[in-house]
Design a protein around this motif. Structure first.
Motif, PDB file in Angstrom:
ATOM      1  N   LYS A  93       0.728  -1.479  -0.738  1.00 17.64           N
ATOM      2  CA  LYS A  93       0.056   0.006  -0.123  1.00 17.64           C
ATOM      3  C   LYS A  93       1.081   0.953  -0.027  1.00 17.64           C
ATOM      4  O   LYS A  93       1.087   2.093   1.197  1.00 17.64           O
ATOM      5  CB  LYS A  93      -1.227   0.070   1.560  1.00 17.64           C
ATOM      6  CG  LYS A  93      -1.898  -0.960   1.157  1.00 17.64           C
ATOM      7  CD  LYS A  93      -3.105  -0.952   2.072  1.00 17.64           C
ATOM      8  CE  LYS A  93      -4.669  -1.593   1.961  1.00 17.64           C
ATOM      9  NZ  LYS A  93      -5.381  -2.431   2.292  1.00 17.64           N
ATOM     10  N   ILE A  94       1.732   1.622  -1.169  1.00 15.99           N
ATOM     11  CA  ILE A  94       2.225   2.516  -1.241  1.00 15.99           C
ATOM     12  C   ILE A  94       1.568   3.469  -1.609  1.00 15.99           C
ATOM     13  O   ILE A  94       0.112   3.774  -2.737  1.00 15.99           O
ATOM     14  CB  ILE A  94       3.544   2.486  -2.506  1.00 15.99           C
ATOM     15  CG1 ILE A  94       4.498   1.004  -1.498  1.00 15.99           C
ATOM     16  CG2 ILE A  94       4.535   3.686  -2.726  1.00 15.99           C
ATOM     17  CD1 ILE A  94       5.423   0.749  -2.937  1.00 15.99           C
ATOM     18  N   LEU A 121       6.564  11.747  -5.786  1.00 16.03           N
ATOM     19  CA  LEU A 121       4.887  11.137  -5.346  1.00 16.03           C
ATOM     20  C   LEU A 121       4.617  11.411  -4.231  1.00 16.03           C
ATOM     21  O   LEU A 121       3.256  10.496  -4.322  1.00 16.03           O
ATOM     22  CB  LEU A 121       5.002  10.041  -6.321  1.00 16.03           C
ATOM     23  CG  LEU A 121       5.497  10.182  -8.358  1.00 16.03           C
ATOM     24  CD1 LEU A 121       4.885   9.280  -8.821  1.00 16.03           C
ATOM     25  CD2 LEU A 121       3.951  11.759  -8.390  1.00 16.03           C
ATOM     26  N   LEU A 122       5.342  10.682  -3.680  1.00 18.54           N
ATOM     27  CA  LEU A 122       4.791  10.656  -1.834  1.00 18.54           C
ATOM     28  C   LEU A 122       3.946  11.810  -0.944  1.00 18.54           C
ATOM     29  O   LEU A 122       4.628  12.723  -1.484  1.00 18.54           O
ATOM     30  CB  LEU A 122       5.684  10.524  -1.382  1.00 18.54           C
ATOM     31  CG  LEU A 122       6.775   8.908  -1.580  1.00 18.54           C
ATOM     32  CD1 LEU A 122       7.952   8.807  -0.014  1.00 18.54           C
ATOM     33  CD2 LEU A 122       5.429   7.287  -1.241  1.00 18.54           C
ATOM     34  N   TYR A 123       3.031  11.191   0.101  1.00 21.14           N
ATOM     35  CA  TYR A 123       2.671  13.108   0.477  1.00 21.14           C
ATOM     36  C   TYR A 123       3.614  13.127   1.431  1.00 21.14           C
ATOM     37  O   TYR A 123       3.859  12.766   2.688  1.00 21.14           O
ATOM     38  CB  TYR A 123       1.053  12.201   1.380  1.00 21.14           C
ATOM     39  CG  TYR A 123       1.106  13.398   1.523  1.00 21.14           C
ATOM     40  CD1 TYR A 123       0.273  14.545   1.167  1.00 21.14           C
ATOM     41  CD2 TYR A 123       0.830  12.794   3.826  1.00 21.14           C
ATOM     42  CE1 TYR A 123      -0.710  15.696   2.873  1.00 21.14           C
ATOM     43  CE2 TYR A 123       0.338  13.906   4.136  1.00 21.14           C
ATOM     44  CZ  TYR A 123      -0.224  15.400   4.185  1.00 21.14           C
ATOM     45  OH  TYR A 123      -1.237  16.130   5.090  1.00 21.14           O
ATOM     46  N   THR A 133       5.356   7.240   3.301  1.00 23.65           N
ATOM     47  CA  THR A 133       5.199   6.175   2.435  1.00 23.65           C
ATOM     48  C   THR A 133       4.060   5.101   1.859  1.00 23.65           C
ATOM     49  O   THR A 133       3.768   5.046   0.780  1.00 23.65           O
ATOM     50  CB  THR A 133       6.641   4.645   2.523  1.00 23.65           C
ATOM     51  OG1 THR A 133       7.697   5.845   2.400  1.00 23.65           O
ATOM     52  CG2 THR A 133       6.656   4.013   1.356  1.00 23.65           C
ATOM     53  N   TYR A 134       3.567   5.086   3.348  1.00 24.71           N
ATOM     54  CA  TYR A 134       2.680   3.887   2.958  1.00 24.71           C
ATOM     55  C   TYR A 134       1.289   4.435   3.348  1.00 24.71           C
ATOM     56  O   TYR A 134       1.397   5.408   4.250  1.00 24.71           O
ATOM     57  CB  TYR A 134       2.577   2.937   3.469  1.00 24.71           C
ATOM     58  CG  TYR A 134       3.774   2.162   3.422  1.00 24.71           C
ATOM     59  CD1 TYR A 134       4.088   1.107   2.252  1.00 24.71           C
ATOM     60  CD2 TYR A 134       5.313   2.072   4.727  1.00 24.71           C
ATOM     61  CE1 TYR A 134       5.462   0.712   1.837  1.00 24.71           C
ATOM     62  CE2 TYR A 134       6.338   1.311   4.052  1.00 24.71           C
ATOM     63  CZ  TYR A 134       6.581   0.583   2.690  1.00 24.71           C
ATOM     64  OH  TYR A 134       7.913  -0.031   2.111  1.00 24.71           O
ATOM     65  N   GLU A 135      -0.113   3.811   2.980  1.00 25.99           N
ATOM     66  CA  GLU A 135      -0.817   4.489   3.320  1.00 25.99           C
ATOM     67  C   GLU A 135      -1.293   4.482   4.660  1.00 25.99           C
ATOM     68  O   GLU A 135      -1.838   6.058   5.036  1.00 25.99           O
ATOM     69  CB  GLU A 135      -2.657   4.351   2.565  1.00 25.99           C
ATOM     70  CG  GLU A 135      -3.605   3.959   2.573  1.00 25.99           C
ATOM     71  CD  GLU A 135      -5.113   3.379   2.243  1.00 25.99           C
ATOM     72  OE1 GLU A 135      -4.592   2.532   1.972  1.00 25.99           O
ATOM     73  OE2 GLU A 135      -5.345   4.125   1.594  1.00 25.99           O
ATOM     74  N   SER A 136      -0.935   4.212   5.779  1.00 27.28           N
ATOM     75  CA  SER A 136      -1.494   4.064   6.998  1.00 27.28           C
ATOM     76  C   SER A 136      -0.133   4.603   7.281  1.00 27.28           C
ATOM     77  O   SER A 136      -0.650   5.218   9.161  1.00 27.28           O
ATOM     78  CB  SER A 136      -1.537   2.208   7.670  1.00 27.28           C
ATOM     79  OG  SER A 136      -0.142   1.824   6.876  1.00 27.28           O
ATOM     80  N   LYS A 142      -4.112   8.729   9.559  1.00 29.94           N
ATOM     81  CA  LYS A 142      -3.679   7.455  10.447  1.00 29.94           C
ATOM     82  C   LYS A 142      -4.287   7.471  11.771  1.00 29.94           C
ATOM     83  O   LYS A 142      -4.427   6.571  12.402  1.00 29.94           O
ATOM     84  CB  LYS A 142      -2.251   7.612  10.796  1.00 29.94           C
ATOM     85  CG  LYS A 142      -1.324   7.230  11.166  1.00 29.94           C
ATOM     86  CD  LYS A 142      -0.128   8.418  11.402  1.00 29.94           C
ATOM     87  CE  LYS A 142       1.260   7.773  12.361  1.00 29.94           C
ATOM     88  NZ  LYS A 142       2.371   8.628  11.975  1.00 29.94           N
ATOM     89  N   ARG A 143      -5.012   8.897  11.494  1.00 30.00           N
ATOM     90  CA  ARG A 143      -5.751   9.470  12.818  1.00 30.00           C
ATOM     91  C   ARG A 143      -7.698   8.848  12.700  1.00 30.00           C
ATOM     92  O   ARG A 143      -8.126   9.325  13.706  1.00 30.00           O
ATOM     93  CB  ARG A 143      -5.632  10.679  13.392  1.00 30.00           C
ATOM     94  CG  ARG A 143      -4.262  11.171  14.206  1.00 30.00           C
ATOM     95  CD  ARG A 143      -4.234  13.005  13.962  1.00 30.00           C
ATOM     96  NE  ARG A 143      -2.935  12.917  15.054  1.00 30.00           N
ATOM     97  CZ  ARG A 143      -2.660  13.766  14.134  1.00 30.00           C
ATOM     98  NH1 ARG A 143      -2.121  13.606  12.953  1.00 30.00           N
ATOM     99  NH2 ARG A 143      -0.772  14.013  15.363  1.00 30.00           N
TER     100      ARG A 143
END
Lengths: 626, 238
Positions: A93-94, A121-123, A133-136, A142-143
Motif C-alpha cells: 500500500k504505497i 510522488l509521496l505525501y 510512504t505507506y497509506e497507513s 492515521k488518526r
C-alpha cells in the motif's frame, strides 16, 4: 440465450455453504503475488483527472505485457480528495498522490517492477515536512477509524466477487440463519446506532416499531438523496461500496418482515446510480437478492428510483411522496412513517450511512460497535471536511472526537496561514460554530446544544476572510430556493428572511431588522411543517448568536469587516505602491482603471463593479480593499 | 368538572362516556369527550364554549393538508409537562391529550404567519380581517399584490371531490402557483366548469370566467420574469 441462462444458474448461490465455497474459490483464483494497483475513482479524484491516469496505466500495462503480474482496479473514494488523483500500490500500500499521466510509466518501471519508491510522488506533511510512504502512515488516515470507509479503497465496486472475497454477505448469512428477526433488532438496538441522515433517531427503535406495525406489505427504503452543499459521504459510499448498503437493507428487511426495497438516489449522482444498479443486478444473479435468498425462504427485491432534483426529497415523507409519483412535498409525521409511510404502509427508511453500518454490527456484534463513540452517540461517523481547510476529504472518526482534532489534526488546519473563524456543521440547516467551542466533542447532542446539528456530516470550514452575514444569506437563499412551498412559514418566511439579509449585506438595514430576523426564526421553528423549515433558521440564529458584531458592523457602520459584501466595500489604488505594470488595467472588465505604463494608475469609482479582479492580480499589493 | 357541554342543551357525564371509540381530551382547561379518529380541529369545531381555531387551508369536504399553519395549537401528550406546537387540522386526537388553542405563544405564532400572509396578499379581505383580529398593523416587508395564498383547497377539491385533477400546484417555493396541465395558462377540456375551486377558495382568488371555466389566480410568473429574477439572483450571489 440458453448459454446465458445456464451461466446465470451456475452463479446462483443457494446456501451458506455454497457462499463460503465461492469465497474460497475467489480467493484461490486470485494470485496473491500479483501487484494490485488501486486507482481512486471517487468524485474528487475523477475531477482531478483520475480517468486519464487509469487510461495511462492500462496502456502502459498493455505495452509491457504485464497483465498477468499486475492487477489494475478502479475503486471508490479513498477519502483524501485534496491530494487526488490517488493510486495505492499493493500489497504494501504505497501511497502516491497528485498523479499525472506522465508519472505512470515510471511507477510501473520503478515501483511495480523493481520495488523502488518514487520520492516525489509521496505525501509530504506540510507541518512537519515528513514524507509518508505507506497509506497507513499518512497523518490524515492515521488518526481516523475507518470501519466503513476502509473497504472503499480496496474493492472494485462493480465486482461483487471483490466484496464477497472481503467477507461480504457474511453478515446476511449470520442474520438469516443464526438470528431471529427480533434478535437482529435487539442487536441493532444494543449497538446504540442512531440515524446517520441527520435526525439521529435510534435505529433499533425505528426497526422495532416498523416490525410491530400491522400489515403484510412493508417497505424498506434507502435514502440516498444527499443534497447538502459540501456533503458527499453517501455518494462516495454508494459509488465505492454499494453491496454493503444492499446487505444492510436485506438484513433490515428480514428484521421487519419486508420483501420490497427502494433505493432513492439523486439523479445528479450518475455514477452512484450506475454502481447501485450493477450491484443489484449482480446480487440478483448470485441469488443474494430475489426469491429464497441463500435457501432461507426469505424473499427480497430492491429497485432504484432516481430523484428529480429536489433537496426537500431527502426528507422522509417528501421522499415517499416522490416515490409514489406525487409532488415531492412533506406531510405531517404525527403518525410515524414506520407505521404509515409509503402508500400508507409501514416503511423503514434509513440513510445510506446507517445501512452501511448494519453488516458491521451484525458481524462484529453490538458491543464492538458501541465501543466506539460516546454514551449517547455510538460508533463512527463519516464527515466531509470541506471549505478553507488543507486536507479536504472524507474522514471517518469515532463520535465524540473534538472539532479541533478534526480540523487541525486530521484536516491539517487552515490554508495560507489564515485564521480559523467558524465551522458550519450539518449542511444548510446547521449552525456555525465559532472558535471558542472547538473543543466540543462532536456527537448528536453536543452539536444541537450549540445551536447546530450533526446533519448529514458536512463540515464547512471558514477562515477570517468569510463574512458571516454573507454565509447566513447564502444558506437562506439556498433553502429559499429548495423550500417546497407547501407551508406558509417556510415559503414566505424564508423569502422575507432573505429580503432582510440582503438588506443587511447591501447596507440598507436598521437595527430593528435583527429583531425581525429573530421573529421570523421563531415562526419557522415553531410553525413550519417539516424539518427543513423548522431548522432553516439555524444558520441565521447561530451567526447572530456568535457573530452579532458583524451584523452590527453591516448595519451601523455600513462596513463588511471581512470585505466580502460588495455593496459595502470599495477598491482603490495606492499611488505609493503602484508600479504602473498595467496588470489591473488589463484585468478590469469595465475599463474603470486608467493610467500610462510605468505610471500610477487610477480607478474610476463610478465605473467600478467591485469584482475584485484588480485586487487578485496586483503583485505589489497596491489595490486596497476597504 | 365531570359534566360538560357536548352539544346544545345536553350535558353528559365524562366518566360515563367510556364508549368504544371515546377519547378524553382537555381543551383550554375544559374536559371533553369526543369520538376517536378525528383531528383536533374537527373535534373542537363542533364544541361550543371553546374559541374557534382559525384555519385557511382547511375545508371539511376535503382531506386536511396543513399548509397555512394558522390552526397551530399547543399540545401535551405527557399530562402537561411538555407542550409542542402542532397543526390542529392534522393532529389526531389521543387519549389524555391536553390542547391549548389560544395561548400567548400560539397567538404570537399566528400573528407572525398572518403578517407573512398579509405581506403576500395585502388586498385580501379574509387576511385583513385576521390581521385585525391578531393585531397585525403594517407588515415589515416589501408588499406583494397577490390574491392566492397557495392553500391548495382548489386543487384538492378538483381532485378529491370532482375526480378531475384539472389543476395542480406547480413549481417550488416562492415560484409555486396553481396551474392547468402542462403549465397552461388557461383551462381546457379537462375542466368541467363545476366551480368547486372558486367555491372553496378562502381568499376569493378564483373567479368563474364568462366561458364557464375558472380564471386562475394571477400569480403566474411568466418565464421571462423568472429568468430575469434568476439573473438578478446570480448577480446578487456571485
Amino acid at each position: 440465450m440458453v448459454e446465458q441462462v445456464r451461466k446465470l444458474l451456475e452463479k446462483r448461490v443457494t446456501s451458506v455453504a455454497e457462499l463460503d465455497e465461492l469465497r474460497k474459490s475467489i480467493l484461490q483464483k486470485r494470485d496473491q503475488s500479483r501487484t494490485c494497483i488501486s486507482i481512486c475513482g471517487g468524485t474528487g479524484c475523477r475531477a482531478a483527472g483520475a480517468e486519464e491516469i487509469l487510461e495511462a496505466f492500462y496502456e502502459e500495462i498493455e505495452k509491457r505485457e504485464l497483465q498477468l503480474q499486475v492487477e489494475l482496479k478502479e475503486t471508490g473514494c479513498h477519502g483524501f480528495c485534496e491530494q487526488g488523483p490517488i493510486a495505492v500500490i499493493g500489497p504494501k500500500k504505497i501511497f502516491y498522490r497528485r498523479l499525472k499521466p506522465e508519472d505512470v510509466p515510471e511507477i510501473i518501471s520503478e515501483t511495480v517492477l523493481k520495488g523502488n519508491i518514487i520520492e516525489r510522488l509521496l505525501y509530504v506533511d506540510p507541518a512537519t515536512s515528513e514524507k509518508s510512504t505507506y497509506e497507513s502512515d499518512v497523518p490524515f488516515y492515521k488518526r481516523q477509524t475507518r470501519a466503513i470507509l476502509s473497504a472503499n479503497g480496496e474493492i472494485d465496486p462493480t465486482d461483487i466477487e471483490d466484496y464477497i472475497a472481503r467477507g461480504g454477505y457474511s453478515a446476511l448469512c449470520k442474520a438469516l440463519f443464526q438470528m431471529s428477526p427480533e434478535g437482529v433488532i435487539e442487536e441493532v438496538k444494543k449497538s446504540g446506532l442512531r440515524g446517520r441522515g441527520g435526525g439521529g433517531f435510534p435505529t433499533g427503535r425505528k426497526w422495532e416499531s416498523c416490525r410491530q406495525a400491522s400489515g403484510d406489505m412493508k417497505y424498506v427504503i434507502c435514502n440516498a438523496d444527499e443534497g447538502d452543499p459540501g456533503a458527499y459521504q453517501d455518494r462516495s459510499l454508494l459509488e465505492g461500496n454499494p453491496h454493503a448498503i444492499l446487505e444492510g437493507m436485506i438484513i433490515g428487511a428480514y428484521a421487519i418482515g419486508s420483501h420490497r426495497g427502494f433505493l432513492y438516489v439523486r439523479n445528479e449522482y450518475p455514477l452512484a446510480v450506475r454502481h447501485a444498479r450493477i450491484a443489484i443486478e449482480q446480487a440478483m444473479d448470485y441469488g443474494l437478492l430475489g426469491e429464497n435468498i441463500l435457501g432461507s425462504g426469505f424473499d427480497f427485491t430492491a429497485t432504484i428510483n432516481k430523484g428529480g432534483g429536489a433537496f426537500v426529497c431527502g426528507e422522509s415523507s417528501a421522499l415517499m411522496a416522490s416515490l409514489e409519483g406525487k409532488i415531492g412535498e412533506p406531510k405531517a409525521k404525527y403518525i410515524h412513517m414506520s407505521e404509515k409511510g409509503l402508500w400508507d404502509k409501514p416503511s423503514l427508511l434509513n440513510n445510506v450511512k446507517t445501512w452501511a453500518n448494519v453488516p458491521l454490527i451484525i458481524n462484529k456484534g453490538a458491543d464492538w460497535y458501541s465501543g466506539f463513540g460516546t454514551a449517547g452517540s455510538t460508533g463512527t461517523m463519516i464527515f466531509s471536511l470541506v471549505g478553507k481547510i488543507n486536507n479536504t476529504g472524507l474522514v471517518e472518526v469515532p463520535m465524540g472526537i473534538t472539532l479541533r482534532e478534526m480540523i487541525y489534526d486530521i484536516g491539517g488546519g487552515i490554508p495560507n496561514g489564515k485564521k480559523f473563524k467558524a465551522v458550519q456543521t450539518g449542511g444548510p440547516s446547521g449552525g456555525c460554530v465559532p472558535e471558542q467551542y472547538l473543543d466540543t466533542p462532536v456527537d448528536f447532542d453536543e452539536l444541537s446544544k450549540l445551536g447546530s446539528m450533526m446533519g448529514s456530516g458536512a463540515m464547512i470550514v471558514m477562515d477570517e476572510d468569510t463574512c458571516m452575514v454573507d454565509i447566513a444569506r447564502y444558506f437562506i437563499e439556498f433553502l429559499k430556493g429548495e423550500s417546497c412551498g407547501k407551508c406558509v412559514p417556510c415559503r414566505e418566511g424564508l423569502n422575507r428572511m432573505s429580503e432582510v439579509l440582503n438588506n443587511i449585506t447591501h447596507g440598507k438595514a436598521k437595527r430593528e431588522d435583527l429583531d425581525t430576523l429573530e421573529d421570523l426564526a421563531g415562526i419557522l421553528g415553531d410553525g413550519a411543517l417539516c424539518a427543513l423549515g423548522k431548522t432553516a433558521a439555524n444558520p441565521v440564529m447561530s451567526t447572530l448568536r456568535h457573530f452579532r458584531n458583524e451584523y452590527l458592523a453591516h448595519i451601523d457602520d455600513k462596513k463588511c469587516p471581512a470585505g466580502v459584501c460588495r455593496e459595502l466595500i470599495q477598491y482603490s489604488i495606492d499611488p505609493d505602491r503602484c508600479e504602473g505594470c498595467g496588470r489591473c488595467l488589463r484585468s478590469c472588465p469595465t475599463g474603470a482603471i486608467s493610467g500610462e505604463k510605468k505610471e500610477v494608475h487610477t480607478l474610476d469609482q463610478s465605473q467600478c463593479i467591485k469584482c475584485g479582479a484588480c485586487y487578485d492580480v496586483c503583485k505589489f499589493n497596491a489595490v486596497i480593499k476597504v | 368538572m365531570t359534566k360538560v357541554w357536548i352539544s346544545g342543551e345536553n350535558t353528559i357525564d365524562v366518566k360515563a362516556a367510556d364508549g368504544i371509540n371515546a377519547v378524553h381530551l382537555t381543551v383550554d382547561d375544559k374536559e371533553i369527550v369526543v369520538s376517536g379518529g378525528q383531528t383536533i380541529l374537527e373535534a373542537v369545531a363542533r364544541l361550543p364554549g371553546i374559541g374557534t381555531i382559525p384555519a385557511l387551508c382547511y375545508h371539511p369536504a376535503v382531506k386536511p393538508y396543513g399548509a397555512c399553519r394558522i390552526c397551530t395549537v399547543e399540545v401535551s401528550e405527557d399530562g402537561g409537562s411538555k407542550f409542542r406546537f402542532v397543526a390542529a387540522c392534522l393532529y389526531p386526537v389521543k387519549e389524555g391529550l391536553i390542547v391549548k388553542t389560544n395561548t400567548e405563544k400560539v397567538r404570537k405564532l399566528r400573528k407572525g404567519i398572518i403578517e407573512l400572509l398579509l405581506t403576500r396578499c395585502p388586498n385580501v379581505k379574509r387576511i385583513q380581517e385576521l390581521a385585525e383580529e391578531y393585531g397585525v398593523e403594517k407588515p415589515r416587508f416589501v408588499l406583494g399584490d397577490q390574491d392566492c395564498i397557495l392553500c391548495g383547497l382548489c386543487v384538492r377539491a378538483c381532485h378529491e371531490i370532482m375526480g378531475k385533477s384539472a389543476i395542480n400546484l406547480v413549481n417550488r417555493g416562492i415560484y409555486r402557483e396553481v396551474a392547468a396541465p402542462f403549465y397552461a395558462y388557461e383551462l381546457g377540456e379537462e375542466c368541467i366548469g363545476c366551480g368547486d375551486c372558486a367555491f372553496v377558495c378562502p381568499t376569493g382568488a378564483i373567479e368563474m370566467g364568462p366561458d364557464g371555466k375558472p380564471i386562475l389566480p394571477k400569480v403566474k410568473i411568466p418565464f421571462a420574469e423568472i429568468e430575469a429574477m434568476m439573473k438578478q439572483e446570480t448577480v446578487a450571489t456571485s
